[in-house]
Design an enzyme around this catalytic site. Structure first.
Site, PDB file in Angstrom:
ATOM      1  CG  ASP A  82      21.112  30.614 -45.440  1.00 38.11           C
ATOM      2  OD1 ASP A  82      21.895  29.866 -46.061  1.00 38.11           O
ATOM      3  OD2 ASP A  82      21.492  31.611 -44.778  1.00 38.11           O
TER       4      ASP A  82
ATOM      5  CB  CYS B 110      23.579  29.294 -42.946  1.00 43.26           C
ATOM      6  SG  CYS B 110      24.595  29.390 -41.457  1.00 43.26           S
TER       7      CYS B 110
ATOM      8  CB  THR C 268      29.385  31.137 -41.009  1.00 43.67           C
ATOM      9  OG1 THR C 268      28.165  31.444 -40.298  1.00 43.67           O
ATOM     10  CG2 THR C 268      29.854  32.363 -41.778  1.00 43.67           C
TER      11      THR C 268
ATOM     12  CG  HIS D 158      34.509  14.854 -26.111  1.00 41.24           C
ATOM     13  ND1 HIS D 158      35.618  15.597 -25.784  1.00 41.24           N
ATOM     14  CD2 HIS D 158      34.946  13.572 -26.232  1.00 41.24           C
ATOM     15  CE1 HIS D 158      36.681  14.810 -25.703  1.00 41.24           C
ATOM     16  NE2 HIS D 158      36.294  13.571 -25.988  1.00 41.24           N
TER      17      HIS D 158
ATOM     18  CG  HIS E 178      32.578  12.970 -22.761  1.00 39.18           C
ATOM     19  ND1 HIS E 178      33.234  14.175 -22.654  1.00 39.18           N
ATOM     20  CD2 HIS E 178      33.525  12.030 -22.994  1.00 39.18           C
ATOM     21  CE1 HIS E 178      34.533  13.977 -22.817  1.00 39.18           C
ATOM     22  NE2 HIS E 178      34.733  12.686 -23.024  1.00 39.18           N
TER      23      HIS E 178
END
Ligand code: RB5
Length: 145
Positions: free
Chosen positions: A8, A65, A67, A98, A133
């Site tokens: 963004d 973005c 965060t 993982h 996993h």
């Protein structure tokens, strides 16, 4: 590797740096935008990149973005996508070893650009450990049905 990237307005500058680095590293990069700093809605770009990964057009996706949080929440709505918002080299490595993350979400407002670029290279380098996993990742996939 075929990699689709998107951002963004908050992430566009870092996304452009990531694209340039990946192209210099000889990856096949598809830039889904944004291309300017004009305010846009991150779910639109998360959807484009996530659908590329979900359909198999892209092997991996990278989203930026402010965060990384909004991008990861949105991308994880798309079937087959395992988007991880990572903060350092260790979370990047574990997201691959993982969780077999196929989308990396980064925060342009929370990461130094140099670290973010190192994280991208590490994320592309590290493989999935499989074993126990694999069972867990298959249980994640079963939640989609
Ligand atoms: C945009 O201001 C900001 O909310 C967005 O970039 C992102 O951080 C959302 O999670």
């Amino acid at each position: 590797m075929q990699i689709w990237i998107g951002a963004d307005h908050a992430g566009v500058a870092l996304k452009d740096r990531i694209r340039d680095m990946l192209e210099a590293d000889h990856h096949q990069v598809t830039d889904q935008g944004a291309h300017t700093g004009e305010s846009v809605d991150y779910p639109d770009f998360a959807a484009s990149v996530a659908q590329g990964v979900s359909s198999g057009s892209a092997e991996r996706g990278i989203l930026v973005c402010g965060t990384g949080i909004g991008m990861s929440i949105a991308a994880n709505k798309v079937s087959g996508v395992r988007a991880a918002v990572c903060h350092d080299l260790e979370t990047v490595r574990l997201s691959r070893r993982h969780n077999q993350a196929n989308v990396l979400a980064l925060g342009a407002r929370t990461l130094e650009p140099k670290l973010a670029l190192s994280m991208v290279r590490e994320w592309l380098r590290v493989g999935f450990e499989g074993g126990r996993h694999d069972r867990r990742v298959r249980k994640i996939s079963s939640l989609e049905r």
